[in-house]
Enzyme design. Structure first.
Site, mmCIF file in Angstrom:
data_model
loop_
_atom_site.group_PDB
_atom_site.id
_atom_site.type_symbol
_atom_site.label_atom_id
_atom_site.label_comp_id
_atom_site.label_asym_id
_atom_site.label_seq_id
_atom_site.Cartn_x
_atom_site.Cartn_y
_atom_site.Cartn_z
ATOM 1 N N GLU A 181 0.821 -1.209 0.000
ATOM 2 C CA GLU A 181 0.000 0.000 0.000
ATOM 3 C C GLU A 181 0.855 1.259 0.000
ATOM 4 O O GLU A 181 1.905 1.310 0.629
ATOM 5 C CB GLU A 181 -0.850 0.038 1.274
ATOM 6 C CG GLU A 181 -1.906 -1.022 1.312
ATOM 7 C CD GLU A 181 -2.729 -0.948 2.581
ATOM 8 O OE1 GLU A 181 -2.644 0.055 3.312
ATOM 9 O OE2 GLU A 181 -3.453 -1.916 2.824
ATOM 10 N N CYS A 209 3.016 8.493 1.827
ATOM 11 C CA CYS A 209 3.280 7.563 2.924
ATOM 12 C C CYS A 209 3.702 6.225 2.313
ATOM 13 O O CYS A 209 2.947 5.611 1.563
ATOM 14 C CB CYS A 209 2.021 7.407 3.773
ATOM 15 S SG CYS A 209 2.224 6.216 5.104
ATOM 16 N N CYS A 267 4.915 -7.338 8.250
ATOM 17 C CA CYS A 267 5.836 -6.740 9.222
ATOM 18 C C CYS A 267 6.134 -7.752 10.320
ATOM 19 O O CYS A 267 5.221 -8.383 10.843
ATOM 20 C CB CYS A 267 5.219 -5.481 9.839
ATOM 21 S SG CYS A 267 6.298 -4.717 11.071
ATOM 22 N N CYS A 305 2.565 -5.715 15.973
ATOM 23 C CA CYS A 305 1.827 -5.005 17.019
ATOM 24 C C CYS A 305 0.365 -5.461 16.979
ATOM 25 O O CYS A 305 -0.175 -5.706 15.891
ATOM 26 C CB CYS A 305 1.917 -3.494 16.800
ATOM 27 S SG CYS A 305 3.619 -2.930 16.759
ATOM 28 N N CYS A 316 -2.329 -3.846 14.581
ATOM 29 C CA CYS A 316 -1.909 -3.436 13.245
ATOM 30 C C CYS A 316 -2.201 -4.496 12.181
ATOM 31 O O CYS A 316 -1.777 -5.649 12.313
ATOM 32 C CB CYS A 316 -0.418 -3.123 13.265
ATOM 33 S SG CYS A 316 0.218 -2.681 11.649
ATOM 34 N N LEU A 363 5.447 5.047 20.437
ATOM 35 C CA LEU A 363 5.633 4.789 21.867
ATOM 36 C C LEU A 363 4.513 3.881 22.395
ATOM 37 O O LEU A 363 4.771 2.805 22.926
ATOM 38 C CB LEU A 363 5.668 6.127 22.617
ATOM 39 C CG LEU A 363 6.083 6.080 24.074
ATOM 40 C CD1 LEU A 363 7.516 5.604 24.226
ATOM 41 C CD2 LEU A 363 5.904 7.461 24.719
ATOM 42 N N ASN A 416 -7.407 2.565 15.626
ATOM 43 C CA ASN A 416 -8.341 2.176 14.588
ATOM 44 C C ASN A 416 -8.717 0.712 14.824
ATOM 45 O O ASN A 416 -7.845 -0.148 14.847
ATOM 46 C CB ASN A 416 -7.675 2.367 13.225
ATOM 47 C CG ASN A 416 -8.626 2.134 12.089
ATOM 48 O OD1 ASN A 416 -9.381 1.165 12.085
ATOM 49 N ND2 ASN A 416 -8.602 3.026 11.127
ATOM 50 N N CYS A 441 -2.622 1.647 8.048
ATOM 51 C CA CYS A 441 -1.782 0.811 7.202
ATOM 52 C C CYS A 441 -2.210 -0.647 7.184
ATOM 53 O O CYS A 441 -2.631 -1.199 8.172
ATOM 54 C CB CYS A 441 -0.319 0.937 7.621
ATOM 55 S SG CYS A 441 -0.003 0.384 9.300
HETATM 56 N N1 SAH Z 1 6.137 0.379 11.472
HETATM 57 C C1 SAH Z 1 6.222 1.757 11.787
HETATM 58 C C2 SAH Z 1 5.337 2.594 10.884
HETATM 59 C C3 SAH Z 1 3.930 2.155 10.933
HETATM 60 S S1 SAH Z 1 2.423 2.871 10.901
HETATM 61 C C4 SAH Z 1 5.829 1.996 13.213
HETATM 62 O O1 SAH Z 1 5.220 1.137 13.809
HETATM 63 O O2 SAH Z 1 6.154 3.067 13.716
HETATM 64 C C5 SAH Z 1 2.346 4.427 11.662
HETATM 65 C C6 SAH Z 1 1.692 4.436 13.043
HETATM 66 O O3 SAH Z 1 0.373 3.885 13.040
HETATM 67 C C7 SAH Z 1 2.494 3.666 14.068
HETATM 68 O O4 SAH Z 1 2.635 4.454 15.216
HETATM 69 C C8 SAH Z 1 1.618 2.470 14.308
HETATM 70 O O5 SAH Z 1 1.867 1.901 15.556
HETATM 71 C C9 SAH Z 1 0.248 3.053 14.177
HETATM 72 N N2 SAH Z 1 -0.839 2.080 13.983
HETATM 73 C C10 SAH Z 1 -0.820 0.899 13.333
HETATM 74 N N3 SAH Z 1 -2.028 0.297 13.375
HETATM 75 C C11 SAH Z 1 -2.834 1.137 14.097
HETATM 76 C C12 SAH Z 1 -4.206 1.090 14.509
HETATM 77 N N4 SAH Z 1 -4.992 0.060 14.196
HETATM 78 N N5 SAH Z 1 -4.679 2.124 15.227
HETATM 79 C C13 SAH Z 1 -3.883 3.189 15.519
HETATM 80 N N6 SAH Z 1 -2.604 3.272 15.175
HETATM 81 C C14 SAH Z 1 -2.074 2.264 14.470
HETATM 82 FE FE1 SF4 Z 2 4.906 -3.253 12.117
HETATM 83 FE FE2 SF4 Z 2 2.416 -2.364 12.264
HETATM 84 FE FE3 SF4 Z 2 3.897 -2.519 14.477
HETATM 85 FE FE4 SF4 Z 2 4.480 -0.672 12.639
HETATM 86 S S1 SF4 Z 2 2.609 -0.804 13.841
HETATM 87 S S2 SF4 Z 2 5.921 -2.041 13.678
HETATM 88 S S3 SF4 Z 2 3.925 -1.795 10.752
HETATM 89 S S4 SF4 Z 2 3.226 -4.248 13.197
#
Ligand code: SAH
Ligand code: SF4
Length: 351
Positions: free
Chosen positions: A91, A104, A111, A115, A118, A217, A292, A334
């Site tokens: 994406e 972006c 990944c 997390c 995510c 964080l 989200n 994402c």
């Molecule tokens: N992998 C990188 C960039 C990812 S996305 C990272 O984790 O920093 C950018 C932000 O969106 C990150 O802070 C990630 O933790 C957050 N994010 C991912 N999924 C999410 C969700 N469902 N709700 C809110 N934030 C989310």
């Molecule tokens: Fe990977 Fe999603 Fe965590 Fe970012 S937020 S490190 S993309 S799992």
């Protein structure tokens, strides 16, 4: 292989020589691919036809084949799902406000950090993107915008600091003319230190590597982060903060802290206070992202409460922004578009 990776490789350069091409050919090709955002050989009109035909045999002109393009009617956000040469999908998002355009980027298919909230990390890492695949996401956005985008944020699918090998050369080759580059990480300490080192090395060369850092964080101590980020790629907060200080010293850039607000997990009053302290200590600004709920059972606190968080941080002297989810209508968080597309395809295959 795609043309950008081909031209950057030893093999590609040797091939041009073997075909008897003059030295300026590489410069011409770079102009077409990097400055004029060409996505097909037909566009490269000042190249000999024979060379274009030869190139077409060994390298695809563009790394991405767009399979979905969604536009949010309310704010002009565009989101693409693109197929790579091996069939995997990534994406890319273009965000537009009157003052600037921002792309972006994704850096990995899937990944490895995983997390809990995510969608990108749902099934772990599939593979790293190549530099060419990262660069062509910028080209996609440039083509859409009709000019070079102003800003690059590396906040799409994947953990960018686990693919610096491709990301760094990609940024070095595309970032001229770009105002700001921001790389977002879940806190990969060796990667943060590497970025700091790269910036320091570049200060004595024409390269600019003063890229901004954003740290995801999501929790004010190791225990609360552990509820969101699994252990295998999670570093102790004390080490992460130390690395961020080094990064600030070497780059002079202000750190951004990203904090996904998750109801009942990290939204207590005590956490709010501690976050303000951390931000002040690190001289960082804070982006609050209401969780989200698309990818998990976790959800955001009420909007009223999210607003109160932003106000409270501001009252404590911290620059804080509540990120309204731009492009909500087209699933801008994402990994969600890809997840939906895969679901749809497996349903089609099954029935
Ligand atoms: N992998 C990188 C960039 C990812 S996305 C990272 O984790 O920093 C950018 C932000 O969106 C990150 O802070 C990630 O933790 C957050 N994010 C991912 N999924 C999410 C969700 N469902 N709700 C809110 N934030 C989310
Ligand atoms: Fe990977 Fe999603 Fe965590 Fe970012 S937020 S490190 S993309 S799992």
């Amino acid at each position: 292989m795609n043309l950008k990776d081909f031209l950057a490789s030893e093999q590609g350069r040797a091939q041009l020589k073997e075909w008897g091409e003059p030295d300026f050919r590489l410069r011409q090709l770079n102009q077409w691919t990097l400055e004029r955002f060409a996505a097909s050989y037909e566009e490269m009109t000042n190249l000999p036809r024979e060379l274009r035909q030869r190139l077409a045999q060994v390298a695809s002109p563009f790394a991405l084949e767009v399979v979905e393009r969604l536009q949010d009617p309310s704010d002009g956000t565009v989101k693409w799902l693109s197929r790579l040469e091996d069939g995997h999908t990534v994406e890319t998002v273009l965000l537009r406000v009157p003052e600037r355009t921002t792309v972006c980027l994704s850096t990995q298919v899937g990944c490895p950090v995983r997390c809990v909230f995510c969608a990108s990390g749902r099934n772990g890492l599939v593979r790293n993107l190549t530099a060419g695949e990262i660069m062509d996401q910028v080209m996609l956005a440039n083509r859409e915008a009709g000019k070079r985008v102003d800003n690059i944020v590396v906040m799409g699918m994947g953990e960018p600091l686990l693919n610096l090998e491709a990301l760094v050369p990609a940024l070095e080759r595309i970032a001229f003319g770009v105002r700001h580059v921001t790389i977002s990480t879940s806190g990969i300490v060796p990667g943060i230190l590497k970025l700091a080192r790269l910036a320091e090395e570049a200060s004595s060369s024409p390269l600019s590597r003063n890229w901004n850092l954003a740290l995801s964080l999501h929790g004010v101590d190791d225990e609360s982060r552990a509820r969101i980020i699994p252990p295998h790629h999670r570093y102790p907060l004390a080490e992460i903060f130390q690395a961020c200080r080094v990064h600030r010293e070497k780059t002079g850039r202000m750190l951004t802290l990203e904090y996904a607000l998750v109801r009942g997990q990290n939204d207590s009053v005590a956490a709010q206070r501690r976050l303000a302290e951390i931000a002040r200590e690190l001289r960082a600004k804070v982006n609050l992202i209401p969780c989200n709920p698309n990818a998990s059972v976790l959800e955001a606190p009420e909007l009223r409460r999210c607003r109160q968080w932003a106000e409270e941080l501001s009252a404590r002297g911290v620059q804080a922004t509540l990120r309204h989810s731009r492009g909500q209508a087209i699933l801008a968080a994402c990994g969600q578009l890809r997840q939906q597309w895969q679901r749809q395809r497996s349903q089609e295959a099954g029935g």
